[in-house]
Design an enzyme around this catalytic site. Structure first.
Site, PDB file in Angstrom:
ATOM      1  CG  ASP A  13      -2.117   1.078   1.183  1.00 42.58           C
ATOM      2  OD1 ASP A  13      -1.868   1.960   0.374  1.00 42.58           O
ATOM      3  OD2 ASP A  13      -2.933   0.925   2.024  1.00 42.58           O
ATOM      4  CG  LEU A  14       2.816   2.886  -3.673  1.00 41.01           C
ATOM      5  CD1 LEU A  14       3.892   2.229  -3.037  1.00 41.01           C
ATOM      6  CD2 LEU A  14       2.245   2.246  -4.728  1.00 41.01           C
ATOM      7  CE1 TYR A  37      -3.912   8.647  -7.552  1.00 37.84           C
ATOM      8  CE2 TYR A  37      -5.537  10.406  -7.208  1.00 37.84           C
ATOM      9  CZ  TYR A  37      -5.182   9.153  -7.906  1.00 37.84           C
ATOM     10  OH  TYR A  37      -6.111   8.427  -8.494  1.00 37.84           O
ATOM     11  NE  ARG A  57      -2.076  11.809   4.715  1.00 37.14           N
ATOM     12  CZ  ARG A  57      -2.360  10.565   4.241  1.00 37.14           C
ATOM     13  NH1 ARG A  57      -2.451   9.648   5.136  1.00 37.14           N
ATOM     14  NH2 ARG A  57      -2.613  10.512   2.917  1.00 37.14           N
ATOM     15  CG  ASP A  60      -3.133   3.563  -3.311  1.00 38.07           C
ATOM     16  OD1 ASP A  60      -4.022   2.748  -3.612  1.00 38.07           O
ATOM     17  OD2 ASP A  60      -3.243   4.179  -2.367  1.00 38.07           O
ATOM     18  CD  GLU A  61      -4.919  -0.636  -0.991  1.00 37.59           C
ATOM     19  OE1 GLU A  61      -5.306  -1.865  -0.777  1.00 37.59           O
ATOM     20  OE2 GLU A  61      -5.644   0.419  -0.461  1.00 37.59           O
TER      21      GLU A  61
END
Length: 750
Positions: A58-59, A63, A95, A150-151
């Site tokens: 999982d990146l 984006y 974040r 992305d996974e």
DNA sequence: TAGGCGAGCG
DNA sequence: CGCTCGC
């Protein structure tokens, strides 16, 4: 009908609960080695060892990472990726300031006024990078399944078993990264050798993703996809976690509601809720028979399994996409003209993408979302139709403007089917989609061609991975072979499972792998014949020196020395390199541009230096590669970034292509009054009303098209003027070499 | 929650 | 072709 027929076969460790499972061994998505090993040690242990080792990659904020690679100046600022009015994702700097995914722009601005916004509506770069990741993983193992951009899931059971077989010391195990609910799990490692090895492999793959692509991400290692996915997110950015069977109940217990289960979406959650089921425990205790009444047998069983952490679904190689679509949402479109313009816009980009793909779509679909007070969001309606062959061919042949011009009337026809334009309408979304993608066969018949070999087997409609002729890199080569070597490698896969030996050329490496594995488990590394050689490994990450691997400079037995001699030096090196003996790279017997056919059925011999964590660094991280990419990326664009006190929007949109400009010009012209003369009748299937709505230039194109078709009909031998003086053969070659229709197209820089 | 995809089922 | 699911 989730998992159709293969009922309850499982390779799950069952976890302190039901013994209801029947059918223990039987079918095997798992390897024979694993099965054998399991069978051997089976009687002693009650909870049979997990048969599979599954990794979920999982990146991190995908984006945003891509944009930060494109513009490294963005790394240190709070970055948000904007689609329309929301932030779809943001980097970790953002974040820290309290920003989250899917936050509205206005909310985000309040929280973090200095935020930098990058438009992310054009997914091109994300798509390309996404496929690079999948492709990279595929070069180590065929069982890679994409989940979004992305996974990726990966079934590394075989790799693990191979390494396990090489491992001498069984008490030297440890885990790489976190182990769920364990702070020091060294003692556990010996009990879970496969998962322990899996954790090392996951770490190596994460590292290779980072060094080659510059991307960080998380990984979860477990015995099935469900658990791998659940555990991968436990330590968040750029870390990995392994879940041991004895901790399955722990992680399941942490799920606050059924909604958290992958596979349980909004609707299912509501239906469960209607039954009074909210928590996992609720569902566990709920009688299966009652559940069956609501969901039907297979779905009910699947739900029951999920809450227990049981998931027997295989990692299904994804292959090339089965459809390409392009869509845009907006506040309101309420005129036919508005629809027309938007459709042209969408088609222009979609046709371009389709052309790069190389396959020919057989079906076109238009989807709309109508505004209505109730059901304000959701509820899309679509209509589809076949794409006439002559139009499809224009897409693949590169006559994009022509193709668009002819697709527009099709789309408008569909639009009138789905929207009653005699009344007011209010659309908030338009989507155009190509599906039923078919590999272009040389000359419709396609007999005897390599393409027919590829596409004939079993079911032609299911996941055709396309053959691709050589990318003809010979023309561009001469330049350093060090640049992005891995993607321009050839794959020479000996398919012992079929009659033919397929030599696949460069860009098709991955699909070649895919094909091979779809049919059977790949036999890239022949397990029967002269058996697998031992593989040398050095310690993960810590030993960049691959020279300690003693390579015997001797050709693999089945490589014809004559042929070998003709190969470029780089390729010869590769053939001799330890990479070819390493199981991790085994799915890809890689060489570079190759004009001769070489069959490899055995590995070069290499030294016996053993250590269990390990890919030879040389195979994983060609030094020249990781360096060059990062350096160039970083050097560019440091300046494009304009800091400001206020939020800054960085527009990374690529320049519009010329075709779209011409379309807009067309729109400005006056309407064409077309003659109704017999000279220019509409083809029977053309709706005059639709025709009249088209822009004049489109009308003109169509009419000339029709004229030409008439001519063609009258004089069958007549070729279209102005187009291609090439022979058919040349056309095919040119087409194929310019764009192989395969996975590569999805990461190839455009 | 709302965006731009994509897959698979029936 | 609509629906559900996924990111």
């Amino acid at each position: 009908m989730d998992n159709s027929e293969d009922d309850m076969e499982d390779d799950e460790t069952e976890w302190k609960s039901s013994f209801t499972d029947s059918a223990p061994p039987s079918s095997a998505t798992t390897t024979t080695a694993a099965a054998a090993a399991a069978a051997g040690s089976n009687l002693s242990k009650i909870p049979t060892p997990a048969h599979r080792v599954i990794v979920h990659f999982d990146l991190d904020c995908f984006y945003a990472q891509v944009e930060m690679i494109r513009n490294p100046a963005l790394r240190d600022v709070p970055l948000g990726i904007q689609q329309k009015n929301i932030i779809v994702t943001c980097n970790y700097v953002a974040r820290e300031q309290g920003l989250t995914k899917l936050m509205s722009i206005t909310d985000a601005m309040e929280k973090c006024p200095q935020m930098v916004l990058v438009k992310g509506e054009d997914l091109t770069h994300y798509r390309e990078m996404s496929y690079k990741v999948t492709e990279l993983l595929l070069s180590y193992c065929p069982l890679v399944e994409r989940l979004g951009f992305d996974e990726n899931y990966m079934d590394i059971t075989e790799i693990v078993e191979t390494r396990l077989a090489q491992t001498l010391e069984s008490n030297s195990y440890s885990f790489k990264g976190h182990v769920y609910n364990h702070f020091s799990a060294e003692t556990k490692a010996a009990d879970h050798p496969r998962l322990a090895l899996g954790s090392y492999i996951a770490a190596e793959l994460r590292e290779v993703i980072h060094s080659k692509l510059g991307l960080t991400g998380c990984a979860g290692v477990a015995t099935n996809k469900l658990l791998a996915k659940l555990v991968s997110g436990t330590f968040k950015p750029n870390q990995q976690t392994t879940l041991l069977p004895e901790n399955v109940s722990d992680i399941m217990g942490c799920l606050s509601s059924l909604r958290k289960l992958p596979g349980v979406g909004h609707q299912t959650t509501k239906r469960l809720q209607a039954l009074g089921l909210v928590s996992l425990k609720d569902l566990q205790q709920f009688p299966l028979t009652d559940l069956v009444r609501e969901f039907g047998g297979p779905s009910a069983q699947r739900l029951k399994n999920l809450v227990l952490g049981v998931d027997d679904s295989p990692v299904t190689p994804t292959g090339a996409p089965q459809s390409l679509s392009d869509e845009d949402s907006f506040k309101k479109i309420s005129s036919t003209k508005g629809v027309l313009e938007k459709i042209q816009e969408l088609l222009n980009s979609l046709v371009g993408r389709m052309h790069k793909d190389g396959r020919q779509p057989q079906t076109f679909r238009l989807t709309v979302r109508k505004y209505s007070a109730t059901n304000k969001w959701f509820s899309r309606e679509s209509r589809q139709c076949p794409i006439p062959n002559h139009i499809g061919q224009k897409i693949t042949s590169g006559s994009s403007d022509d193709a668009v011009a002819q697709l527009v009337p099709l789309a408008m026809k569909l639009f009138h089917k789905v929207v009653d334009t005699s009344a007011a309408f209010h659309l908030t979304l338009l989507n155009v989609c190509f599906s039923n993608l078919q590999t272009r066969g040389p000359a419709a018949s396609g007999k005897g061609s390599i393409t027919s070999f590829f596409s004939h087997s079993t079911s032609p409609t299911k996941t055709q991975i396309l053959s691709s002729q050589s990318q003809d890199d010979s023309s561009r080569s001469g330049e350093s072979h060090h640049t992005d070597h891995r993607f321009s490698t050839h794959s020479m896969i000996t398919q012992h499972t079929s009659q033919k030996t397929v030599t696949t050329k460069s860009p098709s490496s991955s699909e070649a792998a895919l094909r091979g594995f779809k049919k059977k488990q790949s036999t890239v590394v022949p397990r029967e014949g002269p058996q697998l050689r031992k593989v040398t490994c050095s310690t993960v990450g810590s030993d960049p020196d691959d020279t300690n691997n003693t390579v015997t400079h001797r050709l693999p037995p089945n490589v014809d020395p004559e042929v070998f001699r003709l190969l470029p030096e780089e390729i010869q090196k590769e053939l001799l390199s330890p990479a070819y003996a390493n199981s991790l790279t085994s799915s890809l017997m890689a060489t570079s541009s190759l004009s001769a056919s070489v069959t490899v059925t055995d590995m070069p011999q290499i030294s016996e230096n053993t250590s269990l964590q390990c890919l030879p660094p040389s195979t994983l991280v060609p030094q020249s590669l990781s360096e060059s990419q990062n350096v160039t990326d970083r050097k560019e664009a440091v300046n494009r970034f304009v800091p400001s006190d206020r939020a800054t929007t960085v527009n990374n949109q690529r320049p519009r292509d010329t075709s779209s400009a011409s379309v807009e010009n067309m729109m400005e012209e006056g309407r064409l009054s077309f003659p109704q003369s017999s000279d220019c009748e509409f083809p029977v299937n053309v709706d005059p009303e639709v025709f009249s709505e088209l822009p004049p230039s489109v009308q003109r194109e169509l009419m000339s098209e029709w004229k030409q078709q008439k001519l063609v009909l009258k004089i069958p031998a007549l070729r279209k003027p102005g187009k291609s003086l090439m022979t058919k053969d040349k056309k095919e070659k040119a087409g194929k070499s310019s764009q192989a229709n395969n996975l590569l197209n999805y990461f190839k820089p455009s």
